[in-house]
Design a protein around this motif. Structure first.
Motif, short mmCIF file in Angstrom:
data_model
loop_
_atom_site.label_atom_id
_atom_site.label_comp_id
_atom_site.label_asym_id
_atom_site.label_seq_id
_atom_site.Cartn_x
_atom_site.Cartn_y
_atom_site.Cartn_z
N ASP A 59 0.81 -1.22 0.00
CA ASP A 59 0.00 0.00 0.00
C ASP A 59 0.85 1.27 0.00
O ASP A 59 0.35 2.34 -0.36
CB ASP A 59 -0.94 0.02 1.21
CG ASP A 59 -1.95 -1.11 1.17
OD1 ASP A 59 -2.21 -1.65 0.07
OD2 ASP A 59 -2.46 -1.48 2.25
N SER A 60 2.10 1.16 0.41
CA SER A 60 2.97 2.33 0.48
C SER A 60 3.79 2.54 -0.79
O SER A 60 4.63 3.45 -0.83
CB SER A 60 3.93 2.20 1.66
OG SER A 60 3.23 2.11 2.87
N TYR A 61 3.57 1.72 -1.80
CA TYR A 61 4.38 1.80 -3.01
C TYR A 61 3.50 1.82 -4.25
O TYR A 61 2.36 1.37 -4.23
CB TYR A 61 5.35 0.62 -3.10
CG TYR A 61 6.42 0.67 -2.03
CD1 TYR A 61 7.59 1.37 -2.23
CD2 TYR A 61 6.24 0.01 -0.82
CE1 TYR A 61 8.56 1.43 -1.25
CE2 TYR A 61 7.20 0.06 0.16
CZ TYR A 61 8.37 0.77 -0.05
OH TYR A 61 9.32 0.83 0.91
N ALA A 62 4.06 2.34 -5.34
CA ALA A 62 3.37 2.35 -6.63
C ALA A 62 4.41 2.22 -7.74
O ALA A 62 5.58 2.56 -7.55
CB ALA A 62 2.60 3.65 -6.81
N LEU A 63 3.98 1.72 -8.88
CA LEU A 63 4.84 1.65 -10.06
C LEU A 63 4.42 2.73 -11.04
O LEU A 63 3.22 2.92 -11.29
CB LEU A 63 4.72 0.28 -10.73
CG LEU A 63 5.44 -0.88 -10.06
CD1 LEU A 63 5.15 -2.18 -10.80
CD2 LEU A 63 6.93 -0.64 -10.00
N GLU A 64 5.39 3.44 -11.56
CA GLU A 64 5.13 4.45 -12.57
C GLU A 64 6.27 4.39 -13.57
O GLU A 64 7.44 4.50 -13.19
CB GLU A 64 5.06 5.83 -11.91
CG GLU A 64 4.49 6.89 -12.80
CD GLU A 64 4.21 8.17 -12.06
OE1 GLU A 64 4.89 9.17 -12.33
OE2 GLU A 64 3.31 8.17 -11.19
N GLN A 65 5.92 4.18 -14.84
CA GLN A 65 6.90 4.01 -15.92
C GLN A 65 7.92 2.93 -15.57
O GLN A 65 9.10 3.04 -15.86
CB GLN A 65 7.58 5.33 -16.25
CG GLN A 65 6.61 6.35 -16.81
CD GLN A 65 7.29 7.61 -17.28
OE1 GLN A 65 8.46 7.86 -16.98
NE2 GLN A 65 6.56 8.42 -18.02
N CYS A 67 9.15 2.12 -12.72
CA CYS A 67 9.98 2.38 -11.54
C CYS A 67 9.13 2.36 -10.27
O CYS A 67 7.96 2.72 -10.27
CB CYS A 67 10.67 3.73 -11.66
SG CYS A 67 11.92 3.77 -12.94
N LEU A 68 9.78 1.98 -9.18
CA LEU A 68 9.12 1.90 -7.89
C LEU A 68 9.15 3.26 -7.20
O LEU A 68 10.19 3.90 -7.10
CB LEU A 68 9.82 0.86 -7.01
CG LEU A 68 9.20 0.55 -5.67
CD1 LEU A 68 7.81 -0.07 -5.85
CD2 LEU A 68 10.10 -0.39 -4.87
N TYR A 69 7.98 3.68 -6.71
CA TYR A 69 7.84 4.94 -5.98
C TYR A 69 7.26 4.66 -4.61
O TYR A 69 6.41 3.78 -4.45
CB TYR A 69 6.91 5.91 -6.73
CG TYR A 69 7.55 6.56 -7.92
CD1 TYR A 69 8.07 7.84 -7.84
CD2 TYR A 69 7.64 5.88 -9.13
CE1 TYR A 69 8.67 8.43 -8.93
CE2 TYR A 69 8.24 6.46 -10.23
CZ TYR A 69 8.75 7.74 -10.13
OH TYR A 69 9.34 8.33 -11.21
N PHE A 70 7.71 5.42 -3.63
CA PHE A 70 7.14 5.37 -2.29
C PHE A 70 6.02 6.40 -2.25
O PHE A 70 6.20 7.55 -2.65
CB PHE A 70 8.22 5.71 -1.25
CG PHE A 70 7.74 5.64 0.17
CD1 PHE A 70 7.54 4.42 0.79
CD2 PHE A 70 7.48 6.80 0.88
CE1 PHE A 70 7.09 4.35 2.10
CE2 PHE A 70 7.04 6.74 2.19
CZ PHE A 70 6.85 5.51 2.80
N VAL A 71 4.86 6.00 -1.78
CA VAL A 71 3.70 6.87 -1.74
C VAL A 71 3.37 7.18 -0.29
O VAL A 71 3.19 6.28 0.52
CB VAL A 71 2.48 6.20 -2.41
CG1 VAL A 71 1.27 7.12 -2.38
CG2 VAL A 71 2.81 5.79 -3.83
N ASP A 72 3.32 8.46 0.02
CA ASP A 72 2.94 8.85 1.37
C ASP A 72 2.17 10.16 1.33
O ASP A 72 2.22 10.89 0.35
CB ASP A 72 4.15 8.96 2.31
CG ASP A 72 5.12 10.06 1.92
OD1 ASP A 72 5.08 10.52 0.77
OD2 ASP A 72 5.92 10.47 2.77
N SER A 73 1.44 10.41 2.38
CA SER A 73 0.70 11.66 2.48
C SER A 73 0.88 12.20 3.88
O SER A 73 0.05 12.00 4.75
CB SER A 73 -0.78 11.46 2.14
OG SER A 73 -1.32 10.46 2.95
N PRO A 79 -3.30 15.36 -3.26
CA PRO A 79 -3.06 13.93 -3.42
C PRO A 79 -1.76 13.52 -2.73
O PRO A 79 -0.91 14.36 -2.44
CB PRO A 79 -2.94 13.76 -4.94
CG PRO A 79 -2.41 15.07 -5.42
CD PRO A 79 -2.99 16.12 -4.49
N ALA A 80 -1.64 12.24 -2.50
CA ALA A 80 -0.44 11.72 -1.87
C ALA A 80 0.76 11.97 -2.79
O ALA A 80 0.62 11.94 -4.01
CB ALA A 80 -0.59 10.22 -1.60
#
Length: 185
Positions: A59-65, A67-73, A79-80
């Motif tokens: 839940d704390s990560y996402a893929l974009e293009q 690559c791995l991104y850390f998602v936080d708010s 938006p986060a």
């Protein structure tokens, strides 16, 4: 090669093309080389928890293009924000980007860390930034931390003009065309 030329090349870091080093392809390749990052990427791509010991970690990560991104708010930001997860092999390059470039501006630890945290994520970032900034040769030559200042002193009042004259001596500077190294003001 003269010794002076040798010294300057030892001090000035080589030009780095950050857009090439931190490209999506290169970053993904390096992320996949680290097993814990590769397992998160695999879990996100397949939609299963796979090798992860903590399924909620996804839940704390996402893929974009790719690559791995850390998602936080922080503080419920909407938006986060997404920050690129930087693998260990690219951390010095990322630090160079936020510290050594014209955008980075060779700021101190606090500002460099704040800038790094807006773009990147990796565990132990604060200590890595501190170590990087404190090891920056350019910053160390420019900063005079620890220099002792003379305490402010009381002077007797003057009773007539020019009883006391103050001058400032600036130097030692690089020599002028006629060899002068100091300035009186």
């Amino acid at each position: 090669m003269s010794s002076e030329t040798q010294k300057s090349t030892d001090v000035v870091p080589p030009a780095v093309h950050y857009d090439q080093v931190l490209s999506f392809e290169n970053t993904r390749t390096e992320q996949l080389k680290e097993t814990h990052l590769a397992s998160i990427i695999k879990a996100l791509e397949t939609g299963t928890c796979g090798d992860l010991t903590n399924p909620r970690l996804i839940d704390s990560y996402a893929l974009e293009q790719g690559c791995l991104y850390f998602v936080d708010s922080p503080l419920g930001e909407t938006p986060a924000r997404k920050r690129l997860v930087v693998p260990q092999t690219l951390q010095r390059t990322a630090l160079g980007l936020v510290h050594d470039t014209k955008v980075g501006g060779h700021f101190g630890v606090t500002k460099t860390l704040a800038q790094a945290r807006t773009l990147f994520f990796w565990p132990g970032m604060a200590s890595a930034v501190e170590q990087y900034v404190k090891g920056c040769v350019i910053c160390q030559r420019r900063n005079y931390q620890g220099a002792q200042r003379a305490p402010i002193q009381e002077f007797p009042q003057i009773s007539h003009p020019l009883q006391r004259v103050g001058i400032d001596l600036i130097g030692k500077l690089s020599p002028s065309n006629i060899g002068k190294k100091y300035i009186f003001t």
